[in-house]
Design a protein around this motif. Sequence first.
Motif, PDB file in Angstrom:
ATOM      1  N   GLY A 182       8.549   7.242  -1.012  1.00  0.00           N
ATOM      2  CA  GLY A 182       8.102   6.044  -2.043  1.00  0.00           C
ATOM      3  C   GLY A 182       7.896   4.696  -1.231  1.00  0.00           C
ATOM      4  O   GLY A 182       8.587   4.671   0.095  1.00  0.00           O
ATOM      5  N   LEU A 183       7.383   3.891  -1.717  1.00  0.00           N
ATOM      6  CA  LEU A 183       7.053   2.548  -1.106  1.00  0.00           C
ATOM      7  C   LEU A 183       8.498   1.802  -0.809  1.00  0.00           C
ATOM      8  O   LEU A 183       8.448   1.187   0.294  1.00  0.00           O
ATOM      9  CB  LEU A 183       6.080   1.634  -2.129  1.00  0.00           C
ATOM     10  N   PHE A 184       9.443   1.822  -1.672  1.00  0.00           N
ATOM     11  CA  PHE A 184      10.604   1.228  -1.408  1.00  0.00           C
ATOM     12  C   PHE A 184      11.355   1.678  -0.081  1.00  0.00           C
ATOM     13  O   PHE A 184      11.680   0.818   0.529  1.00  0.00           O
ATOM     14  CB  PHE A 184      11.495   1.310  -2.716  1.00  0.00           C
ATOM     15  N   GLU A 185      11.115   3.094  -0.145  1.00  0.00           N
ATOM     16  CA  GLU A 185      11.638   3.760   0.981  1.00  0.00           C
ATOM     17  C   GLU A 185      11.108   3.137   2.183  1.00  0.00           C
ATOM     18  O   GLU A 185      11.753   2.937   3.351  1.00  0.00           O
ATOM     19  CB  GLU A 185      11.967   5.068   1.038  1.00  0.00           C
ATOM     20  N   ALA A 186       9.773   3.414   2.300  1.00  0.00           N
ATOM     21  CA  ALA A 186       8.949   2.668   3.132  1.00  0.00           C
ATOM     22  C   ALA A 186       9.402   1.448   3.869  1.00  0.00           C
ATOM     23  O   ALA A 186       9.188   1.170   4.892  1.00  0.00           O
ATOM     24  CB  ALA A 186       7.489   3.168   3.060  1.00  0.00           C
ATOM     25  N   ILE A 187       9.503   0.473   2.773  1.00  0.00           N
ATOM     26  CA  ILE A 187       9.732  -0.836   3.174  1.00  0.00           C
ATOM     27  C   ILE A 187      11.101  -1.014   3.743  1.00  0.00           C
ATOM     28  O   ILE A 187      11.372  -1.624   4.622  1.00  0.00           O
ATOM     29  CB  ILE A 187       9.759  -1.783   1.775  1.00  0.00           C
TER      30      ILE A 187
ATOM     31  N   SER B 133      10.968   0.287   7.304  1.00  0.00           N
ATOM     32  CA  SER B 133      10.205  -0.795   8.297  1.00  0.00           C
ATOM     33  C   SER B 133      11.123  -2.183   8.546  1.00  0.00           C
ATOM     34  O   SER B 133      11.206  -2.696   9.622  1.00  0.00           O
ATOM     35  CB  SER B 133       9.014  -1.296   7.969  1.00  0.00           C
TER      36      SER B 133
ATOM     37  N   HIS C 226       3.583  -7.095   3.414  1.00  0.00           N
ATOM     38  CA  HIS C 226       3.319  -6.625   2.075  1.00  0.00           C
ATOM     39  C   HIS C 226       2.523  -7.753   1.079  1.00  0.00           C
ATOM     40  O   HIS C 226       1.871  -7.294   0.105  1.00  0.00           O
ATOM     41  CB  HIS C 226       4.710  -6.070   1.560  1.00  0.00           C
TER      42      HIS C 226
ATOM     43  N   PHE D 224      -0.508  -7.129  -1.103  1.00  0.00           N
ATOM     44  CA  PHE D 224      -0.993  -7.263  -2.353  1.00  0.00           C
ATOM     45  C   PHE D 224      -1.777  -8.508  -3.009  1.00  0.00           C
ATOM     46  O   PHE D 224      -1.842  -8.754  -4.018  1.00  0.00           O
ATOM     47  CB  PHE D 224       0.587  -7.208  -3.080  1.00  0.00           C
TER      48      PHE D 224
END
Lengths: 305, 522
Positions: free
Chosen positions: A2-7, A10, A255, A259
């Motif tokens: 998911g995006l959250f995990e990716a954030i 990083s 990010h 967005f």
Amino acid sequence: MGLFEAILLSIITASTPLLLAASGELIAERAGVLNLGVEGMMLIGAVCGFAGAWATGSTAIGALCGIVAGVALAALFALAAIGLAINQVAAGLALTILGTGLAGLIGAPLVGENIAAAPHLWLPGLTDLPLIGKLLFGQDAFVYLAIGLMVGIAYVLARTRTGLILRAVGDDPASAHALGYNVAAVRTLAVLFGGGCAGLAGAYLTLAYTPFYAPGMTAGRGWIALALVVFASWRPGRLVAGAALFGAVSILQLHAQAFGLGVPSQLMSALPYLATVVVLVLISRIRRGGSVAPAALGTTFVPER
Amino acid sequence: MAPPSDPGQTEPSPPLFLGRGLTKRFGSFTANDAIDLDLAGGEIHALLGENGAGKSTLVKLITGLLQPDDGQMMWRGAPVAFAGPAEARMRGIAAVSQHFALFDNLTVAENVALGLDARASVRKLSDELERVAQRYGLPLDPKREVWRLSVGERQRIEIVRALLQDPQLLILDEPTAVLTPAEADRLFEVLEQLRADGRALLYISHKLEEVRRLAGTATILRGGRVVGRCDPRLESTATLARMMVGSDVIAPKQSIHTIGEPRLSVTALTLPPDDPHGVTLRDITLQVRSGEIVGIAGVAGNGQDELFAALSGETVIDREEAIAIGGTAAGGLTINQRRELGAAFVPEQRLGHATVPTMSLSDNALLTGHGTGSLVRFGLVDRGATLALVDRVTETFDVRKAKRDPEAARLSGGNLQKFIVGREILREPGLLIVDQPSWGLDAGAAGAIRQALLDLSATGAAVLVISQDLDELIEIADRIAVMFHGRLSPPRPVSEIGRDQLGLLMGGSGWQTTEARDGAGA
């Protein structure tokens, strides 16, 4: 993923070089030496680390090259600021300029080359766990090393005689000398340790963060590391939190741009420094008397003869 | 204290330490010139001399902090040369220095640990420390940071630290300067005990009475040379002082003066401390009138620092009228506004509080004089006027210095204090508040400072002296009050109150029971 995990992933990657460089600087500053050459030492560590890995194909040898390069540059600083008792601010700034120039010279033929990125840990079962699997068990060796280093530093500073002597030298070198401690030796070792950490932090950038070298690729991380030490008010525990926070700010900035949020990226880049100023104000409001910073920070010491 | 025993009682032992022709030069200045010194076990040896006589340099040579340019040192009959203090400490030489080698940001226990070579853990050391501190009556909280402690408490750390090393030779530099008579007596008992154990003690003091009481031998230094050796018990204070100074010391004389209107009125001042470990001031009432000197006695750390800060305006008080200067409510005024009312202040720390060490004397003169007088014109510093002020202070108060306008840190303690006191007196204050005016000064400088205070009060100024040196207060004050646990006893005329009575108050007895109970809970 998911995006959250990716954030989150990083953020860890962005925090690690800050944490490595800041832990080294924390030790040097606790001994009373302000080394403003972190940016320079990181750059030279980045280019030498890349050169080592490129020539041998080994990440470990690359990392070692980065550490040695950082230590070598720090030795030059120690000679000037401790051996010859030159103003630490001037010597540190000169070191950053020297490091930047040297890195450009050494790295010129390496621009555009590629190496294999540092391998990540993979534990069957554990790494595959949802959400926390990759966070806890799927990082590269540098991340674990940085955390281990921080725990070790916290323990040494708080619990060991070595740490006590280090703090004493940073607090009042004249008294430490009067009690028979070798101020110059303690400070030199602390500076060399700081150089090694900065070199490793630089090497992390070229070996793990991005597996290539580009001129000026530290992009001010050395300065953020310096601010981080102040932000953490010279405490190892707060340093970890600060590194995560500063890392998060730099990632969220990317990010936010993706967005299309209307926050200027320059403002986001300035956040770590603004946060440092706020913290400095807060600690001076909360605590009266005594000193949170090492009392002799930035002062040269020459024993009476 | 037990009377000093006859040297004949102990077996004549070979000297523990022998110095022959010890010489140390700094550039063209010879600080120690061919000094011979014998120190034997079981002996208290006094080292006497004015500030600048070379005592500190000699101590630094013995403790390995400096290396002699010439001469030889012998330890237990074998020649030694110490490359550093650790080597001297290894052989059993410990020193309680006048300039504390303490780390402000570290705790008491950590400071002690740094002074010891033993690899004991800080926590284990805390217990050991508390035990020694209790045994010798030197109470210390191992977990407190040094910056929260008073000068007196800091010295306790130094003494306990030295005692923990179980030294063969213990060097004490002005150890009683900040102790009460009772505490000093207890220290003398400890020293006597250490002497009876067969240790050698080198005792440096300006207090000649103490030296006569304690020491079996004395070496007197003047201008870097040995000018005399004697058994101080066979000498009088006057003969010792003459040997030390080279001429008779002028004792300040009580001048006759008239007492007038109150210049300082403190009314029911109660003040919680800024620092959580500080002392709460409780219901302090005090008047200092024109023409009189009032002394405040007490052991360090009983609220003197807090009281000085409240009086000087470093701490501002909500209840304006608790402090009145010259009849004007001043509790809420800043230091400079209080100066404009005619007050002047001399804090305890000479370097770092009363002066900026790295600034020249003229700049330091400006620091307290910029609000009053004519040192500043149209917002610009009048360099000529500040320099002229330095010259006037120098001439009036006999400040000795190498050049016209040196950095404050370049002056010796006595000369710097003369400068600081002189700087304030020449402003012709109506009220002068002094904290520890002669701490660590030699007899000559201390006498000069006291005389200056007497002269000032004779001109009609009110003078408040906070001091831990009871002899000093008895010598110059008209009335004396005692501070204990943040309370102040009513000031009593010196002629009516005895030394023993003062000593009891300083030790916490003789207070009304309710007060003592409240005080103990502070």
